[in-house]
Design a protein around this motif. Structure first.
Motif, PDB file in Angstrom:
ATOM      1  N   UNK A 323      32.196   6.987  14.812  1.00 52.59           N
ATOM      2  CA  UNK A 323      32.613   5.449  14.623  1.00 52.59           C
ATOM      3  C   UNK A 323      31.885   4.654  15.391  1.00 52.59           C
ATOM      4  N   UNK A 324      31.607   3.370  14.363  1.00 57.79           N
ATOM      5  CA  UNK A 324      30.973   2.272  16.205  1.00 57.79           C
ATOM      6  C   UNK A 324      31.377   2.096  17.128  1.00 57.79           C
ATOM      7  N   UNK A 325      30.920   1.904  18.072  1.00 54.38           N
ATOM      8  CA  UNK A 325      31.350   2.060  19.335  1.00 54.38           C
ATOM      9  C   UNK A 325      32.103   0.631  20.087  1.00 54.38           C
ATOM     10  N   UNK A 326      32.839   0.164  20.361  1.00 55.84           N
ATOM     11  CA  UNK A 326      33.649  -0.883  20.291  1.00 55.84           C
ATOM     12  C   UNK A 326      32.805  -1.945  21.559  1.00 55.84           C
ATOM     13  N   UNK A 327      32.573  -3.320  20.625  1.00 55.41           N
ATOM     14  CA  UNK A 327      31.410  -3.505  21.820  1.00 55.41           C
ATOM     15  C   UNK A 327      32.350  -5.681  21.529  1.00 55.41           C
ATOM     16  N   UNK A 328      32.204  -6.118  22.069  1.00 52.11           N
ATOM     17  CA  UNK A 328      32.819  -7.382  22.543  1.00 52.11           C
ATOM     18  C   UNK A 328      32.667  -8.375  21.427  1.00 52.11           C
ATOM     19  N   UNK A 329      33.005  -9.247  21.164  1.00 48.60           N
ATOM     20  CA  UNK A 329      32.215 -10.690  19.792  1.00 48.60           C
ATOM     21  C   UNK A 329      31.447 -10.668  19.942  1.00 48.60           C
ATOM     22  N   UNK A 330      30.889 -11.376  21.058  1.00 53.83           N
ATOM     23  CA  UNK A 330      29.260 -11.820  21.627  1.00 53.83           C
ATOM     24  C   UNK A 330      28.466 -10.994  21.372  1.00 53.83           C
ATOM     25  N   UNK A 387      17.301  -8.978  24.395  1.00 50.73           N
ATOM     26  CA  UNK A 387      18.763  -9.344  23.360  1.00 50.73           C
ATOM     27  C   UNK A 387      19.967  -8.817  23.864  1.00 50.73           C
ATOM     28  N   UNK A 388      19.546  -7.326  23.938  1.00 47.64           N
ATOM     29  CA  UNK A 388      21.165  -7.096  23.871  1.00 47.64           C
ATOM     30  C   UNK A 388      21.263  -6.234  25.172  1.00 47.64           C
ATOM     31  N   UNK A 389      20.482  -5.450  25.491  1.00 49.38           N
ATOM     32  CA  UNK A 389      20.294  -5.057  26.975  1.00 49.38           C
ATOM     33  C   UNK A 389      21.105  -3.721  26.863  1.00 49.38           C
ATOM     34  N   UNK A 390      20.963  -2.988  25.926  1.00 49.85           N
ATOM     35  CA  UNK A 390      21.575  -1.516  25.461  1.00 49.85           C
ATOM     36  C   UNK A 390      20.439  -0.186  25.650  1.00 49.85           C
ATOM     37  N   UNK A 391      20.483   0.134  26.699  1.00 48.48           N
ATOM     38  CA  UNK A 391      20.492   1.675  26.938  1.00 48.48           C
ATOM     39  C   UNK A 391      19.725   2.238  25.953  1.00 48.48           C
ATOM     40  N   UNK A 458      23.173   5.922  13.074  1.00 49.85           N
ATOM     41  CA  UNK A 458      23.765   5.370  13.804  1.00 49.85           C
ATOM     42  C   UNK A 458      23.635   3.139  14.345  1.00 49.85           C
ATOM     43  N   UNK A 459      24.384   2.406  14.143  1.00 49.15           N
ATOM     44  CA  UNK A 459      24.768   1.009  14.004  1.00 49.15           C
ATOM     45  C   UNK A 459      23.683   1.031  15.170  1.00 49.15           C
ATOM     46  N   UNK A 460      24.218   1.643  16.401  1.00 46.38           N
ATOM     47  CA  UNK A 460      23.739   0.930  17.364  1.00 46.38           C
ATOM     48  C   UNK A 460      22.044   0.582  17.838  1.00 46.38           C
ATOM     49  N   UNK A 461      20.812   1.748  16.824  1.00 43.93           N
ATOM     50  CA  UNK A 461      19.544   2.255  16.919  1.00 43.93           C
ATOM     51  C   UNK A 461      18.781   1.604  15.278  1.00 43.93           C
ATOM     52  N   UNK A 462      20.070   1.708  14.782  1.00 42.89           N
ATOM     53  CA  UNK A 462      19.694   0.109  13.721  1.00 42.89           C
ATOM     54  C   UNK A 462      19.506  -0.700  14.218  1.00 42.89           C
TER      55      UNK A 462
END
Lengths: 773, 104
Positions: A323-330, A387-391, A458-462
């Protein structure tokens, strides 16, 4: 496993090869033990081992149970059985197509040029002598047989019937449709005599092959469609599915063993990359040719990722649960965005350059190492996504970049090969098709990265890809603006820019190099336009829309988006008119040239409209084609399409969502007539087609402030206020108040045309729409 | 594709429809002016999307201001041209700082 080879003389040779594919299960020891017990108890043909394999997302070796299946055809059934028996175990390598597994295991690929050793019909050694990455390769000498119904190409599912036309060995044969036995014997004779490797048909999947099989059953005469007589012809039922806002219809399929059958009418992108592209994709992906012809390139790219995984010894997940990892609304707010799509500056511009990032999304994935297992990896601090800061992990190459890098490289090689050849070289078309196949493979790779059911999605990669895309485009904008260019439009991976004085290719070379250096991505000059028009939205005429524009490049070629000529539902007559008008205008070297050619374009349009209104246009060129957007019974409003559907259903012709529907506007209460039911000359609805015609011409001329009433005066009355039809009002005159113009004209004589929005003194000319609504 | 959040265009259309009563009560000439302003906001949807602002209406207002101010600058320049008194006003610079560089 039966493997078919063509020897140097073109003879087909089947060889048997022993092949034991395996699937894997991971989980608690006790459960794995139970699985072993269960399989042994039923004496399943399996080899069981405990072994270690790599899991892509865990990035470590894991202990798994390997279940080797000695009869490959049983793998799927056994795996399903085990999965039902212990559903909470994690399964791997469970649904990779067998032909692909086989070629991967043997280090060969479809259409490879091989050295083969065999004894007693069994394969003992095989080795590929060329590589799927060769740009130039020899293809086996294929004997082709084509099958189609005689006469005009029409869909037999809509009731069209005709004699069977067979082309083989340079000769044509016609078999009468009402003499079934002779037809069957004739086809059988040709199959035996010529032993073709490839059957190419029109409507073979849905009509010709099933009818032949039916006849063969009816007369009790075997028909050797397969070379492998032990196998029945493969069959898949028709289905409709939903993709990118469109309903797509896939007709039923009939595939052969020992030879190929490709139905051009049921093949994916047959008109675009054709057989050459098809064979290229089969070589690259390892999927069988018959499969490649019938699936989208997305399946191909997914297969290539599987191949990369198998080569690396990484397990391929079955029914991925991630599943998509939890993320905040922001965070979601920042991440859930696509590429940047600007609102262009409406109007007619001149000397505009279009810069495009080459294969932007795949290039981003390769350059920034974006892959499902590298984005949000916990193995290293990584590089943060803008923008996202995802490593994003930067110490091991991701699976997706590893798959795409050679594809990008080969695509570039084909482009270079294509450009190096003269225009009329026949090889150019072959390269173009292979290049196009690559293009389509690369186009789909992005969608698959964000598709939750994709094995390596994986949605985060997208999200990381689109974020990098926005960043890179904005960097490019900053670079060009700092050098005095004005940005007229930006669209995901392209920029349309203008600077007074910059006119030719050489003016942009340095700029491209700077963007390439700073962003790290390849960018190209698509071309410099003589003139370019960005069109307003149909619903909000004050604002231009991103994807409706047309322009003429300096070599006179046209680029057209979003207008009638590009739409599939525009009748050919109107499409041709629109294209020809554009060709006339393309001779204009700039905005002034465009305006000067209007009388010529209008004269042509007037003649075409006269023919149309005199009933002289061929009915065939007025057929409207639409894709059926829903199931026939779901139509609520009596649209033109709904009426045509009713007529077809009334004639006993079944339809499914996603199928093509063709009809003609006719006068009278009937309004439309389904084209499949037209068998003699019918009059068409002149007024309906005049309306479509005028709209198409208006789309082109509105940028020169030609409104509907001016156009009707020109085309229908042959009258023009300012001169012959096509002559525009003098600069500064408001066409709605012609009598005021005489006074204005004197005043405006010294001033340049306000129409040219790109003119430097008219910097904010996008208010153009406001003054001439 | 399966987007979770409404796109910026959808957000814009929502804001626009929430103004329906306001617009209805305006006089015809004021309605036309309002439509112009909304069209102005629409020209900057790409930037609004990139901004990811929680309250899109604020960004829309700013976009309208940007367009209004561009019109002011343009009119001011034309007035200067007509009066032959250029640079009377301390107008912001219209040209990018290094646009006269010819290195590209």
């Amino acid at each position: 496993m039966a493997v078919w080879f063509l020897d140097n003389d073109g003879h087909a040779v089947p060889l048997l090869d022993h092949f034991t594919p395996a699937f894997y299960a991971r989980g608690p020891q006790a459960d794995l033990h139970d699985v072993c017990q269960m399989l042994r108890a039923q004496r399943a043909p399996v080899d069981l081992h405990r072994t270690e394999r790599r899991d892509l997302f865990l990035d470590q070796q894991v202990e798994v149970l390997e279940v080797g299946v000695r009869f490959p055809a049983q793998l799927q059934r056994l795996q399903r059985q085990v999965a039902e028996f212990r559903p909470h175990l994690t399964y791997y390598d469970a649904d990779i197509p067998l032909p692909q597994r086989y070629v991967l295991a043997r280090g060969i690929f479809p259409l490879a040029y091989c050295r083969v050793e065999h004894a007693d019909g069994r394969l003992t050694a095989v080795e590929a002598l060329d590589s799927p990455w060769d740009a130039e390769y020899r293809l086996p000498p294929l004997r082709v047989m084509t099958l189609r119904l005689d006469g005009e190409l029409r869909n037999p599912a809509r009731g069209y019937r005709s004699d069977l036309l067979v082309d083989v060995g340079g000769q044509s044969y016609i078999f009468k449709r009402d003499q079934g036995r002779q037809l069957l014997l004739g086809v059988r004779h040709l199959l035996e005599q010529h032993d073709p490797d490839l059957l190419i048909s029109a409507y073979g999947d849905s009509f010709i092959l099933p009818r032949l099989i039916e006849l063969s059953r009816h007369y009790g005469l075997p028909l050797p469609l397969n070379r492998d007589h032990g196998q029945a012809v493969g069959h898949k039922r028709a289905h409709s599915y939903f993709s990118y806002g469109k309903v797509i219809f896939r007709d039923e399929q009939h595939t052969l063993f020992g030879r190929w059958h490709i139905d051009r009418q049921n093949a994916f992108l047959a008109d675009d990359y054709g057989l050459d592209g098809n064979l290229e994709i089969a070589r690259l992906t390892g999927l069988p040719v018959q499969t490649v012809a019938r699936v989208s390139t997305g399946t191909g790219i997914s297969a290539m990722q599987v191949a990369t995984a198998l080569r690396r010894g990484v397990l391929v997940p079955w029914q991925k649960r991630q599943p998509e990892a939890l993320k905040t609304g922001l965070d979601l707010f920042a991440a859930d965005k696509g590429g940047l799509v600007y609102t262009p500056i409406a109007g007619l511009h001149e000397h505009v350059a279009e810069l495009d990032f080459t294969a932007m999304y795949p290039s981003l994935m390769v350059h920034f190492n974006l892959s499902p297992e590298t984005v949000k990896a916990e193995c290293c601090p990584g590089v943060p996504v803008p923008e996202l800061g995802t490593p994003v992990c930067n110490h091991r190459q991701g699976l997706v970049p590893e798959t795409l890098a050679p594809l990008l490289e080969k695509r570039a090689r084909y482009k270079a090969l294509m450009r190096a050849l003269p225009e009329d070289d026949p090889r150019r078309e072959v390269y173009r098709r292979r290049y196009s196949a690559h293009k389509w493979l690369l186009v789909t790779c992005f969608g698959y990265l964000g598709y939750k059911n994709a094995r390596f999605g994986r949605i985060e990669a997208h999200e990381a890809v689109t974020a990098y895309g926005r960043e890179v485009l904005l960097q490019a904008k900053e670079i060009v603006e700092a050098r005095g260019y004005r940005v007229l439009h930006m669209y995901v991976d392209g920029l349309w820019i203008h600077k007074p004085g910059a006119r030719g290719r050489p003016d942009y070379e340095a700029l491209l190099d700077i963007i390439k250096d700073q962003t790290g991505l390849p960018i190209e000059l698509e071309g410099v336009y003589r003139w370019l028009a960005f069109l307003p939205s149909r619903t909000e005429p004050r604002v231009a829309v991103a994807n409706r524009y047309f322009g003429a490049f300096q070599d006179g070629s046209l680029k057209i988006r979003g207008i009638e000529a590009r739409r599939h539902d525009t009748p050919a007559y109107i499409k041709d008119t629109q294209l020809h008008i554009l060709e006339i205008l393309a001779d204009g070297r700039d905005v002034a040239g465009f305006r000067a050619l209007l009388p010529k374009a209008v004269a042509y349009a007037t003649e075409r409209l006269r023919c149309l209104r005199a009933g002289q246009a061929p009915a065939k060129s007025l057929v409207v084609q639409q894709r059926l957007s829903r199931e026939p019974e779901e139509f609520r409003v009596r649209t033109a399409a709904a009426r045509a559907v009713q007529q077809l259903l009334g004639a006993g012709i079944p339809l499914s969502a996603g199928e093509q529907l063709r009809f003609l506007y006719v006068p009278g209460p009937e309004k439309v007539r389904a084209w499949d039911l037209v068998d003699q000359a019918v009059p068409y609805d002149v007024e309906a087609y005049t309306e479509l015609f005028l709209r198409a011409v208006e789309s082109l001329l509105a940028v020169a402030s030609v409104d509907r009433s001016m156009l009707e005066n020109w085309l229908l009355a042959g009258a023009g206020y300012w001169g012959p039809p096509g002559v525009l009002p003098p600069p500064g005159a408001d066409p709605r108040m012609p009598l005021l113009a005489a006074r204005r004209r004197r005043k405006a004589a010294a001033q340049p045309t306000p129409m040219s929005a790109a003119a430097p003194q008219n910097r904010y000319a996008e208010h153009w729409g406001r003054r001439f609504p | 594709m399966g987007r979770t959040l409404p796109s910026i265009t959808q957000a814009f259309l929502q804001e626009q429809s929430s103004l329906a009563r306001f617009r209805r009560a305006l006089r015809r000439e004021d309605q036309l002016a309002l439509d112009d302003l909304l069209a102005d906001a629409r020209r900057h949807l790409a930037a609004a999307a990139y901004a990811s602002h929680l309250l899109p209406f604020e960004v829309m207002l700013l976009a309208m201001l940007v367009e209004e101010h561009k019109a002011v600058i343009d009119l001011r320049r034309r007035l200067d041209d007509l009066e032959g008194t250029a640079e009377t006003f301390s107008s912001p610079r219209l040209t990018p700082p290094d646009s006269d560089r010819t290195d590209a």
